[in-house]
Design a protein around this motif. Structure first.
Motif, PDB file in Angstrom:
ATOM      1  N   GLN A 232       0.820  -1.212   0.000  1.00  0.00           N
ATOM      2  CA  GLN A 232       0.000   0.000   0.000  1.00  0.00           C
ATOM      3  C   GLN A 232       0.855   1.263   0.000  1.00  0.00           C
ATOM      4  O   GLN A 232       0.526   2.244  -0.680  1.00  0.00           O
ATOM      5  CB  GLN A 232      -0.944   0.001   1.218  1.00  0.00           C
ATOM      6  CG  GLN A 232      -1.995  -1.089   1.201  1.00  0.00           C
ATOM      7  CD  GLN A 232      -3.033  -0.901   0.104  1.00  0.00           C
ATOM      8  OE1 GLN A 232      -3.155   0.170  -0.482  1.00  0.00           O
ATOM      9  NE2 GLN A 232      -3.786  -1.956  -0.189  1.00  0.00           N
TER      10      GLN A 232
ATOM     11  N   ARG B 246       1.955   0.200  -4.491  1.00  0.00           N
ATOM     12  CA  ARG B 246       0.764   0.722  -5.157  1.00  0.00           C
ATOM     13  C   ARG B 246       1.022   2.054  -5.850  1.00  0.00           C
ATOM     14  O   ARG B 246       0.554   2.247  -6.988  1.00  0.00           O
ATOM     15  CB  ARG B 246      -0.379   0.849  -4.144  1.00  0.00           C
ATOM     16  CG  ARG B 246      -1.643   1.449  -4.710  1.00  0.00           C
ATOM     17  CD  ARG B 246      -2.741   1.486  -3.669  1.00  0.00           C
ATOM     18  NE  ARG B 246      -3.861   2.298  -4.101  1.00  0.00           N
ATOM     19  CZ  ARG B 246      -4.952   2.521  -3.373  1.00  0.00           C
ATOM     20  NH1 ARG B 246      -5.046   1.978  -2.163  1.00  0.00           N
ATOM     21  NH2 ARG B 246      -5.912   3.281  -3.824  1.00  0.00           N
TER      22      ARG B 246
ATOM     23  N   SER C 191      -6.965  -2.030  -8.166  1.00  0.00           N
ATOM     24  CA  SER C 191      -7.016  -2.470  -6.768  1.00  0.00           C
ATOM     25  C   SER C 191      -6.146  -3.702  -6.572  1.00  0.00           C
ATOM     26  O   SER C 191      -5.752  -4.390  -7.526  1.00  0.00           O
ATOM     27  CB  SER C 191      -8.464  -2.791  -6.366  1.00  0.00           C
ATOM     28  OG  SER C 191      -8.925  -3.931  -7.075  1.00  0.00           O
TER      29      SER C 191
ATOM     30  N   GLU D 101      -6.516  -3.206   1.640  1.00  0.00           N
ATOM     31  CA  GLU D 101      -6.746  -1.773   1.795  1.00  0.00           C
ATOM     32  C   GLU D 101      -7.767  -1.545   2.902  1.00  0.00           C
ATOM     33  O   GLU D 101      -8.833  -2.174   2.920  1.00  0.00           O
ATOM     34  CB  GLU D 101      -7.256  -1.180   0.489  1.00  0.00           C
ATOM     35  CG  GLU D 101      -7.535   0.313   0.563  1.00  0.00           C
ATOM     36  CD  GLU D 101      -8.043   0.874  -0.757  1.00  0.00           C
ATOM     37  OE1 GLU D 101      -8.313   2.083  -0.817  1.00  0.00           O
ATOM     38  OE2 GLU D 101      -8.176   0.095  -1.731  1.00  0.00           O
TER      39      GLU D 101
END
Length: 771
Positions: free
Chosen positions: A29, A33, A57, A192
């Motif tokens: 994350q 990402r 995602s 997430e």
């Protein structure tokens, strides 16, 4: 050419030094990402993500890739849907559907497909801001090769310069190193975390309570609302306000409010669920991509207005309709009990959203889907008080059975008979409509029959811009006077929505796709016929003959109901160019509703600039206006421009203004599914430009300082051939190989975040050209 530094990195990795082993694995994350968002998501998003590898995602990355394309205009049978978050919930379930991992491998990191693709991409440096080799195929015509890990060696041999990111300035050494360390550490993907505020939870409860009432009237209204909002990214706030913390989708769930959402797995939103369900609001996870980010605001005022629209009158419902073939094909019968005024007014209130769903939704991805419409046109709406479907119950009952839609049957053998049935009923409807309006309005339609947005709603005036194989829509009247303007009443608006959105199956067969496309052609013709009623009756035939030149005249005779040339208009006309006269009066009469006044393309003075912006932006407006509304005959550079070009202008302090340049292609008619080139009239092409990021798919980008703008415009005016244009691209263009390509590309999203925060999302670069 290989990079020495990169070889050192790879050698270190393969040898597995102690220092590397001790390094902490990056966080997905926090560290990984952002790299994927910046360098991968511009291609790997939505249904047209190459190899179905969706990277919005973590779930999409975990699902992996597939060798079955979603978009296939030639398949004889529909395929099973593969909607992320709906059609499978676990990695194992996706493997059963044929998806394979891009991360995992029996050989560890070195065997993973993602690693191999990144290494192949990192091995090559393209010359800075030079054209790519022609053998690298780009755009929608590219045949994506989707190797699994075992097939990668053959792919690398056949496509040595087509690693990832594809044909663009790639990863920095630091990004590459971070990704390696992450994969070496096991490519762990943390979930997430979405934390909803107390206000968001409260508003969810209010909307879900309204949608899940148990009485039959509420259930029917909730079904209609769901079928009209299922594609939306819903948010709590005001239109065009601050960017919300979260967006939501409206789902049918087998679980009630308060429990985890389990989506109902139907292909279409109006297919019958196999289990009891509740309507639920689900937070959108991952990063937003602009092409699917179709927003709809929810707030207490809208909730109150929605309740008033649908429940303030004492309408009756004998029994809830079902989900039979006939009921799904004809929403006018299915929802007949709900007052038509409520349904139409809800759509009018949010007209830009609804037009976006069928202009930017899944149906409008390829040329065959969009070549039914002109490249630039305006759309207005018939006032509910002047729409006979709303005001005359007898007329409504008479024509409703004629408003069914084709395409629900995907059987190729049934396509012909289905098309004859529905197209015939549509033409019967137009004849009945003409007769009814001639009786109800003997003096013809006047300006009062055009919806005026209740004096304040800017959804009343819209511009649609078709960009060859995709399209966009914005509030306001942009560009020069268009060749056609659409007038949409409720039956036309609702049929367009159900044809192109609710009943459209992106996983459908060629039969389904063809019937959808052909009926859209009838919809366009219906909007044109509505518009022609406002013109002098003696000029209607010359106007429509101009729209349907060449083979289009045959289509007029055999496919469409005849236009009304008998009954008058209540609007006085004084010129022999009634379309331009109508559009000029539209601008003047509804000036307070025009969200985007356009002094750039319709300049009537020496100062061609917006009034309410800083002086430096006015200077930029005035400069670029010299290219606006020009035809190819006096601006030859137009023939070398792609469909959508972004022009970034930067002032001395680093502030930026973005202009979107649309190349409007002209055609003798738009009445056929194929042979667009045979109907193309390139000498009549024009250029529309306006401030803002107005499209999802940039085809190219120019970047210049404000002080360079006059030179850029002068050189564009001087372009006579491809060599001249290439020199302009060399000096001001941002090619895919530009060292700062990604900085400039993402500057477009930054501009949206500053100027239209609720609309901002990562743009798509699959159509970015190799100029």
């Amino acid at each position: 050419m290989r990079r020495a530094k990169q070889w050192i990195t790879l050698t270190t990795l393969l040898l597995g030094t102690a220092g590397f082993a001790m390094a902490a694995s990056p966080s997905y994350q926090k560290d990984i990402r952002p790299i994927f968002d910046n360098k991968c998501l511009a291609c790997h998003g939505c249904y047209d993500a190459p190899c179905q590898l969706k990277m919005e995602s973590a779930d999409g990355l975990d699902r992996g890739a597939s060798q079955i394309p979603v978009y296939n205009g030639g398949r004889e049978e529909s395929i099973s849907p593969t909607r992320l978050g709906t059609d499978a919930q676990t990695t194992a379930q996706w493997r059963e559907k044929g998806f394979y991992s891009v991360l995992d491998s029996a050989y560890g990191m070195r065997g993973s497909l993602l690693y191999k693709m990144l290494v192949l991409g990192h091995e090559h440096d393209f010359a800075a801001n030079e054209k790519l080799p022609e053998k690298i195929q780009l755009g929608l015509s590219r045949e994506n090769t989707c190797p699994n890990p075992e097939e990668f060696a053959d792919y690398a041999d056949d496509h040595p310069m087509e690693g990832m990111p594809l044909a663009v300035t790639g990863l920095t050494d630091q990004e590459f190193d971070t990704l390696q360390r992450w994969m070496r550490g096991g490519a762990t993907i943390e979930t997430e975390t979405i934390n909803l505020s107390g206000s968001e939870q409260q508003q969810i409860q209010h909307w879900e309570a309204m949608l899940n009432q148990q009485d039959d009237r509420s259930a029917l209204v909730a079904r209609w609302l769901y079928e009209h909002l299922y594609l939306a990214h819903l948010y709590f706030g005001e239109e065009e306000g601050q960017r919300p913390d979260h967006f939501f989708t409206l789902e049918r769930s087998t679980t009630p409010p308060g429990e985890p959402i389990e989506p109902v797995k139907t292909v279409r939103p109006n297919d019958e669920p196999s289990h009891p369900f509740w309507y639920r609001l689900r937070p959108v996870a991952g990063t937003l991509v602009h092409k699917t980010h179709i927003t709809f605001a929810l707030n207490p005022d809208k909730l109150a207005r929605t309740k008033k629209q649908f429940f303030s009158t004492d309408w009756k419902l004998e029994s809830l309709p079902g989900y039979s073939y006939e009921e799904r094909s004809n929403p006018f019968i299915t929802f007949a009990a709900i007052p038509a005024e409520a349904r139409y007014q809800f759509m009018l209130d949010n007209a830009e959203y609804f037009v976006r769903t069928f202009i930017r939704g899944p149906v409008c991805r390829g040329q065959i889907a969009t070549d039914v419409i002109r490249d630039q046109f305006w759309a207005v709406f018939q006032d509910p008080e002047h729409d006979l479907f709303i005001t005359d119950k007898e007329y409504q009952a008479k024509v409703s059975p004629l408003l069914g839609l084709p395409g629900k049957d995907a059987d190729l053998l049934e396509a012909g008979s289905a098309w004859l049935k529905y197209s015939g009923e549509r033409n019967d409807y137009l004849r009945a409509r003409q007769a009814a309006y001639a009786k109800a309005e003997p003096a013809g339609p006047g300006w009062e029959s055009i919806w005026a947005g209740e004096g304040h709603n800017q959804n009343a005036l819209l511009t649609i811009l078709r960009n060859h194989d995709n399209a966009s829509v914005r509030k306001g009247l942009l560009g020069d006077y268009p060749l056609t303007t659409w007038v949409m009443d409720y039956p036309l608006f609702e049929r367009t929505y159900y044809n192109l959105v609710v009943n459209f199956n992106v996983f459908g067969s060629v039969s389904h796709q063809a019937q959808t496309r052909l009926y859209f052609d009838l919809i366009r013709n219906g909007a044109e016929q509505n518009f022609l009623r406002y013109l002098p009756r003696e000029l209607r035939k010359p106007v429509i003959n101009h729209w349907y030149q060449d083979g289009g005249k045959i289509r007029l005779k055999i496919s469409y109901a005849s236009i009304d040339t008998q009954h008058p208009t209540a609007i006085p006309f004084t010129t022999s160019t009634p379309v331009n006269e109508f559009n000029a009066e539209l601008i003047t009469r509804f000036a307070n509703l025009n969200a985007r006044p356009d002094p750039i393309n319709r300049c009537d003075s020496e100062h061609c600039a917006r009034k309410q912006v800083e002086p430096w932006r006015q200077q930029a407006d005035s400069g670029v206006s010299k290219l606006a509304s020009r035809r190819m005959t006096n601006l030859p550079a137009i023939r070398l421009l792609p469909e959508v070009t972004m022009l970034r202008v930067e002032n001395d302090t680093g502030e930026q203004e973005i202009y979107t340049l649309f190349r409007n292609r002209m055609h003798s008619n738009v009445a056929f599914m194929f042979n667009e080139d045979g109907r193309y009239q390139p000498e009549l092409d024009t250029l529309t430009l306006y401030p803002g990021v107005l499209a999802s798919y940039p085809n190219f980008m120019f970047n210049l300082k404000l002080s360079e703008l006059d030179d850029f415009v002068a050189r564009m005016n001087a372009v006579e051939d491809e060599e001249d244009f290439t020199q302009v691209v060399d000096d001001y263009g941002i090619r895919r190989t530009h060292p700062h390509f990604w900085d400039y590309f993402h500057a477009l999203t930054l501009y949206m975040e500053q100027h239209e925060p609720t609309q901002a999302g990562v743009l798509d670069m699959n159509r970015y050209q190799n100029l």
